[in-house]
Scaffold this active site. Structure first.
Site, PDB file in Angstrom:
ATOM      1  N   TYR A 155       0.850  -1.194   0.000  1.00  0.00           N
ATOM      2  CA  TYR A 155       0.000   0.000   0.000  1.00  0.00           C
ATOM      3  C   TYR A 155       0.877   1.232   0.000  1.00  0.00           C
ATOM      4  O   TYR A 155       1.846   1.307   0.765  1.00  0.00           O
ATOM      5  CB  TYR A 155      -0.889  -0.009   1.246  1.00  0.00           C
ATOM      6  CG  TYR A 155      -1.812   1.189   1.367  1.00  0.00           C
ATOM      7  CD1 TYR A 155      -2.852   1.389   0.455  1.00  0.00           C
ATOM      8  CD2 TYR A 155      -1.649   2.128   2.387  1.00  0.00           C
ATOM      9  CE1 TYR A 155      -3.706   2.480   0.567  1.00  0.00           C
ATOM     10  CE2 TYR A 155      -2.506   3.223   2.506  1.00  0.00           C
ATOM     11  CZ  TYR A 155      -3.527   3.389   1.593  1.00  0.00           C
ATOM     12  OH  TYR A 155      -4.370   4.474   1.715  1.00  0.00           O
ATOM     13  N   ASP A 192       9.104   2.691   0.197  1.00  0.00           N
ATOM     14  CA  ASP A 192       8.048   3.308   0.991  1.00  0.00           C
ATOM     15  C   ASP A 192       8.250   2.847   2.433  1.00  0.00           C
ATOM     16  O   ASP A 192       7.892   1.727   2.796  1.00  0.00           O
ATOM     17  CB  ASP A 192       6.678   2.891   0.464  1.00  0.00           C
ATOM     18  CG  ASP A 192       5.544   3.558   1.232  1.00  0.00           C
ATOM     19  OD1 ASP A 192       5.799   4.059   2.355  1.00  0.00           O
ATOM     20  OD2 ASP A 192       4.409   3.566   0.730  1.00  0.00           O
ATOM     21  N   LYS A 240       3.752   8.816   9.031  1.00  0.00           N
ATOM     22  CA  LYS A 240       3.470   8.260  10.350  1.00  0.00           C
ATOM     23  C   LYS A 240       4.412   8.769  11.458  1.00  0.00           C
ATOM     24  O   LYS A 240       4.201   9.863  11.949  1.00  0.00           O
ATOM     25  CB  LYS A 240       3.406   6.736  10.245  1.00  0.00           C
ATOM     26  CG  LYS A 240       2.250   6.341   9.286  1.00  0.00           C
ATOM     27  CD  LYS A 240       1.783   4.917   9.327  1.00  0.00           C
ATOM     28  CE  LYS A 240       0.471   4.799   8.539  1.00  0.00           C
ATOM     29  NZ  LYS A 240       0.527   4.029   7.311  1.00  0.00           N
TER      30      LYS A 240
HETATM   31  C1  PLP Z   1      -0.040   4.560   5.896  1.00  0.00           C
HETATM   32  C2  PLP Z   1       0.778   4.313   4.678  1.00  0.00           C
HETATM   33  C3  PLP Z   1       0.775   5.190   3.572  1.00  0.00           C
HETATM   34  C4  PLP Z   1      -0.177   6.353   3.470  1.00  0.00           C
HETATM   35  O1  PLP Z   1       0.034   7.305   4.439  1.00  0.00           O
HETATM   36  P1  PLP Z   1      -1.178   8.278   4.845  1.00  0.00           P
HETATM   37  O2  PLP Z   1      -0.559   9.237   5.784  1.00  0.00           O
HETATM   38  O3  PLP Z   1      -2.233   7.398   5.434  1.00  0.00           O
HETATM   39  O4  PLP Z   1      -1.646   8.924   3.583  1.00  0.00           O
HETATM   40  C5  PLP Z   1       1.658   4.959   2.546  1.00  0.00           C
HETATM   41  N1  PLP Z   1       2.488   3.907   2.568  1.00  0.00           N
HETATM   42  C6  PLP Z   1       2.515   3.040   3.591  1.00  0.00           C
HETATM   43  C7  PLP Z   1       3.500   1.924   3.581  1.00  0.00           C
HETATM   44  C8  PLP Z   1       1.640   3.207   4.671  1.00  0.00           C
HETATM   45  O5  PLP Z   1       1.626   2.302   5.650  1.00  0.00           O
END
Ligand code: PLP
Length: 432
Positions: A147, A242, A270
């Protein structure tokens, strides 16, 4: 303790559904995959959250990762208070932005330059645009089950047609756009190689969660990330890590420190906001300098580098930078994991746990879980029973099998012992 009463949450949920689609502002919060009413949270402190009915829960959701210090950490709260009194947004550069970017670069040496945004989604979306603009190529490769936020290009998952053109996973994503997103299987570098062969000179970037947390936690097989690094170099495509979850979680310098791999671009979110909305992307100086106002790739944000959020982020990272932080976190996580492991083994219920330090997922299946296809074999019904059994005992884990649990620095030995004891009771109930 007694039975869990959620009258106020139920009332609020009914009211919420009248004004907010599904009653929530982010889908997993709705408890759809485990059933029941989502808890409406009134406050949180340390390792606990308190709902509007006054129930106090030991929390392993951790706002989905950011609360590594625990909730309402005194230093973070004090920093936010100080900053709020000085005004909350100027739309002009501030010293705090330089400080946060410098802290990030120090922890992630591959991020020679950093740009701050307001969410992980925004960071991923911007990094993809930058990769396309820098390479002059349109296609990107992502992995099934990873994701990267909800920007159009990233909402492509692909089922059995994983090696051909992408298909929109969500209505609203134009087919013309989705076809530029190719999907491969995590831990299967041959599937990536095939995509490069079939799309010679057209792939701008490979984007990957080096330690996926969004199909539940999955570990990269030895050599997999190295193979991606080699292949992208050969093909002159960018490698994007990511690390929105793994950054400052599995080590101060994230998965890239743990595995010793330098991606071209990194996405953070985060934890770097200390619980306020922040995202960041950064990497090679020559790539980052393709961004406006230096280069031609446009990217901007009214609240980017917001002083309140940046202050919270700095306070959080400074705290994490303290000596022995990750050792302490690791010891707590080891203690919990070992306690739970023994109980799951003894229960006879088939489970498989993947864990890196303080992030983990226990899948209700015999495993192994190495990618999306294997993760999907889990018994989500059994997970839902486990979830509600724990919730009844005032322990709050993710309301979905395909998410990570997080241990924070605020969890005490007593919290962990209570979690282990509650798990024993729940599993007896489930298997009996
Ligand atoms: C949570 C998450 C996102 C998106 O971040 P948001 O602040 O919710 O838009 C992108 N990549 C990863 C791996 C995530 O866990």
């Amino acid at each position: 303790m007694g039975r869990l009463k959620t009258t106020q949450s139920e009332k609020l949920f009914r009211a919420a559904k009248n004004v907010i689609p599904g009653g929530v502002n982010s889908p997993v919060r709705a408890f759809r995959s485990v059933g029941g009413t989502p808890l409406f949270i009134a406050k949180a402190k340390g390792a606990t959250v308190t709902d509007v009915d006054g129930n106090v829960f030991i929390d392993y959701v951790s706002s989905w990762g950011p609360m590594i210090l625990g909730h309402a950490h005194p230093k973070v709260v004090a920093a936010i208070r100080r900053a709020a009194g000085k005004g909350t947004s100027y739309g002009a550069p501030t010293e705090g932005e330089v400080a946060l970017a410098s802290l990030i670069r120090k922890a992630f040496p591959s991020m020679e330059k950093v740009r701050l945004v307001s969410s992980g989604t925004e960071a991923a979306m911007s990094a993809i645009r930058l990769a396309r603009g820098f390479t002059g190529r349109d296609k990107i490769v992502k992995f099934e089950g990873c994701y990267h936020g909800h920007a159009d290009a990233m909402l492509v998952k692909a089922g059995s047609g994983a090696l051909t053109f992408g298909q929109p996973d969500s209505p609203g994503v134009p087919k013309d756009l989705a076809r530029h997103t190719l999907t491969a299987a995590f831990n299967d570098d041959a599937s990536v190689r095939r995509l490069f062969e079939r799309n010679k000179g057209q792939i701008a970037a490979v984007i990957v969660e080096p330690i996926p947390g969004n199909m539940g936690v999955v570990l990269p097989a030895p050599g997999f990330l190295d193979a991606l690094r080699k292949m992208t170099k050969q093909e002159r495509a960018l490698l994007i890590f990511d690390e929105v979850i793994s950054g400052f979680r599995v080590a101060f310098g994230g998965a890239q420190e743990l595995f010793g791999i330098d991606p071209d671009l990194t996405i953070l979110g985060k934890i770097i906001g200390g619980g306020l909305p922040v995202g960041a992307f950064g990497g090679r100086g020559d790539v980052m300098d393709a961004l406006s106002p230096v280069g031609p790739v446009y990217q901007a944000g009214t609240l980017s580098g917001n002083p309140l959020a940046v202050t919270a982020g700095i306070a959080c990272l400074n705290e994490l930078a303290g000596k022995g932080t990750y050792k302490k976190l690791g010891e707590k996580a080891d203690y919990l994991a070992e306690g739970l492991h023994g109980i799951f083994e003894a229960s006879g219920i088939p489970t498989w746990t993947n864990r890196v330090g303080s992030m983990w997922t226990t899948f209700f299946q015999k495993g192994p879980v190495v990618d999306y296809a294997t993760a999907k074999r889990s018994d989500t019904g059994a997970y839902a029973k486990y979830f509600h059994g724990l919730l009844d005992r005032r322990i709050y884990i993710a309301p979905s099998q395909f998410e990570a649990g997080f241990v924070s620095l605020a969890h005490t030995r007593r919290d962990l012992d209570r979690t282990i004891a509650a798990t024993r009771e729940v599993l007896l109930e489930v298997s009996g």
